[in-house]
Design an enzyme around this catalytic site. Sequence first.
Site, PDB file in Angstrom:
ATOM      1  N   LYS A  31      46.912 144.961 -35.209  1.00 45.01           N
ATOM      2  CA  LYS A  31      46.034 145.314 -36.314  1.00 45.01           C
ATOM      3  C   LYS A  31      44.927 144.279 -36.515  1.00 45.01           C
ATOM      4  O   LYS A  31      43.741 144.628 -36.602  1.00 45.01           O
ATOM      5  CB  LYS A  31      46.915 145.390 -37.566  1.00 45.01           C
ATOM      6  N   THR A  32      45.311 143.017 -36.553  1.00 46.73           N
ATOM      7  CA  THR A  32      44.320 141.967 -36.768  1.00 46.73           C
ATOM      8  C   THR A  32      43.332 141.934 -35.610  1.00 46.73           C
ATOM      9  O   THR A  32      42.129 141.776 -35.807  1.00 46.73           O
ATOM     10  CB  THR A  32      45.013 140.595 -36.887  1.00 46.73           C
ATOM     11  N   ASP A  69      41.773 144.703 -45.117  1.00 47.59           N
ATOM     12  CA  ASP A  69      43.045 144.463 -44.450  1.00 47.59           C
ATOM     13  C   ASP A  69      44.175 144.736 -45.448  1.00 47.59           C
ATOM     14  O   ASP A  69      43.977 144.631 -46.657  1.00 47.59           O
ATOM     15  CB  ASP A  69      43.074 142.992 -43.993  1.00 47.59           C
ATOM     16  N   GLU A  70      45.353 145.052 -44.976  1.00 48.49           N
ATOM     17  CA  GLU A  70      46.532 145.238 -45.841  1.00 48.49           C
ATOM     18  C   GLU A  70      46.230 146.159 -47.025  1.00 48.49           C
ATOM     19  O   GLU A  70      46.574 145.857 -48.173  1.00 48.49           O
ATOM     20  CB  GLU A  70      47.031 143.880 -46.376  1.00 48.49           C
ATOM     21  N   GLN A 122      54.935 148.244 -44.972  1.00 44.57           N
ATOM     22  CA  GLN A 122      54.877 146.815 -45.302  1.00 44.57           C
ATOM     23  C   GLN A 122      54.316 146.573 -46.697  1.00 44.57           C
ATOM     24  O   GLN A 122      53.810 145.505 -47.007  1.00 44.57           O
ATOM     25  CB  GLN A 122      54.038 146.065 -44.264  1.00 44.57           C
ATOM     26  N   ARG A 140      58.946 140.091 -37.905  1.00 49.18           N
ATOM     27  CA  ARG A 140      58.243 138.837 -37.632  1.00 49.18           C
ATOM     28  C   ARG A 140      58.734 138.233 -36.332  1.00 49.18           C
ATOM     29  O   ARG A 140      58.107 137.347 -35.758  1.00 49.18           O
ATOM     30  CB  ARG A 140      58.461 137.794 -38.753  1.00 49.18           C
TER      31      ARG A 140
END
Length: 782
Positions: free
Chosen positions: A60-61, A247-248, A282, A629
């Site tokens: 994603k980043t 983002d997010e 998330q 993670r």
Amino acid sequence: MTEPVPAYRPMGGPITSQLQRQGKYSAKVDYLAGLNPEQREAVLATDGPLLVLAGAGTGKTRVLITRIAHILLESRAQPWEILAVTFTNKAAREMKVRIDSFVKPLPELQWMGTFHSMSAKILRKHAELVDLKSTFTILDTDDQIRLIKQLLAAENIDEKRWPARQFAGMLDAWKNRGLQPKDVPAADSSYYANGKGGRLYHDYQARLKALNAADFGDLLLECIRLFRENPDVLAEYHRKFKYMLVDEYQDSNTAQYLWLRLLAQGKPAAEANICVVGDDDQSIYGWRGAEVDNILRFETDFPGAKVIKLERNYRSTANILKAASTLIAFNEGRLGKTLFTDVADGGDLVSFTQVYDSEEEARTIGEEIEQFQRQGEPLNSMAILVRASFQMREFEERFITLGLNYRVVGGPRFYERKEIRDALAYLRLVAQPADDLAFERIVNVPKRGIGDSTVKMLMETARGMKVPLLAATRMLVETEELKPKQRTTLRALIAQFDDWAWRSESLKPYQLVENILEESGYTDMLEAEKSVESQGRKENLKELSRSMEEFDTLGGFLEHIALVMDRDSADASDAVTIMTLHSAKGLEYDTVFLPGWEDGTFPSQRSMDESGRAGLEEERRLGYVGITRGRKRVRISAAQNRRIHGLWQSAIPSRFIDELPPDAVEVTDKGSAYGGYSYGGGAASRFNKADPFESVYETPGWKRARANQESRKGGGPLTIEGELVARSVDLGGESSGYKLGERVFHLKFGYGEVIQIEGNKLTIDFEKAGTKKVLESFIRKG
DNA sequence: ACAAGCACTTAGTCC
DNA sequence: AAGTGCTTGT
């Protein structure tokens, strides 16, 4: 969807310098190579609204960064015309760093940052339009609480019954929902302090204006008001921001949503160049007002929006993915992504270990870390992710004894330490003479003999003349009203502040703070203390001064500390990371330890009590975040006994353990040898119907939550009713529910006899504990 | 004005 | 177990 790939631009040579002269950028690498088709599509679809649903570890980043690079390289916009919003400063910083590897020269993305810092930047430019000065102070939670306490005192509201924290929580919720004082629903505003809630909000805002201050919520809310009330200002930003990226997005709250929508309105919705990236699985900030619905309704808000799903995971082994996917599948109402990987080898099994207590948990994890270290794994590749920060201490203590290098992210915060806050208060008052909260904090620190009565006089004068405390003091020292000693002291203090303010023009902030600490007597005070603690305090203050070296202006530094509360980010040494699950979002490690998977700790009892099923699902997403993670290894553990509030409590493994797939998890039980609760069937025990906790929704916490909700539906604002009842019980005063000579019982002191009554305080002669003064609410009839 | 002592509370996650 | 805020004593 297979659009042509732009040709690779070679680096160096005359082309580059020509591009640079035009303010353009060149690629350092073939930035589209290595993207999968979905990622590539997400990068190339620059125009029009785009929703990217990106599962954990799906790049994603990378997509966001490449997209920005693409926009710059295609000269579609200049760096200052791109608004890129993240939720954490960490994320913003990481993106800035990573863009450096794609594009040269390094673009200065001045509009990349958190919602709050972007809002603050805009507000400072147009402060006067929302009744602030551009030098306004940003209040943190601590200042906020102190301000509320003052308001409560002024309104004669009993802080025992109506805690300031509670009101702060309500304020926060209102502001997160984008509500101004006038917008607060009647039921909400009548909840607190018998209907004074709404007015308190109003008064609170008035106080903020008088202090030339804004709290976190205001940064967004006032920015929204600015845009709404000043279409010309809004239009300026419409022209400015050609591309917007978020983002997010699943973590955005209503205020942030409104903020974004206002900014995106420059074009018809179908043409807005807004790209939001998120993952409903998330979403872990519901408690902060985040609305997952924002991401769900993106397509409605921006008709014709393109939607791209990223599901190919590049991070974790198949077993880790399986564990995470199986766990998250227990949630309802998901958008339904499924992560997959091509790697055939499943990798290590996810492990679950039960230990006797939290101390053994720290010891076990410490040993495992040392073992990995011996196998050549760097400490930087390992992290311990906890649910709540109180769990961190045990690990720190253990690692100190082991001599294991560790780093705590977002633990006990540097900027929240007393000495740091004192130093900051001095600086704030220099930069911002109207900052009464700062004045109150330091007027008698170090001790100058300015006590409560003197401060009270200053405050009365300030209120009467409608000026800040510092200004009021300046006037009072010229009169005869103060006692000579205090007058001399305050006059000297004022002179010092004038001097510091003068010097702040020429000195660098770090030099100024050193001067202030020296001249105010703060350093001497610490010297005089001679305790172990005061040594540490001096160290911290040195550290503060060091961290200020990179700042040229005092205002710039104060802005930084208000918004960027993370510290020693630049620590390059090899160390194990200890942090909360929340702050781990977006990060990855080869080895991840997930301790404390016990019911009540994780999932957190409070979350379940307060938010019932929704709370449990958010906890489950937190578990999903934790597991995903890990790249190679995930090691979960649970303690059978844990000390909470100084008392030993026994615990059973988290219900989430039962939701993990048995074939991806290996169970080792270190704790059963000690007796106590013995963990039965490993990950397979969810098939054991005899387990009393088999059903998630029959736990005590869930029952309690459900009961609460029922009563809420019951009719009318629950809160008013609840409050009226509570008040009628002790109307207090002389008509206490107890009589002299009456036999009563106190939980801690046992039985006794009432010998004196003052309002709600009773003096009781206890049989065993002697004579004590006790609050009425802590006893019952014997 | 300030220190000491006591009763009571507190530890959920962040910008 | 550690911290806050109130009351009391100096």
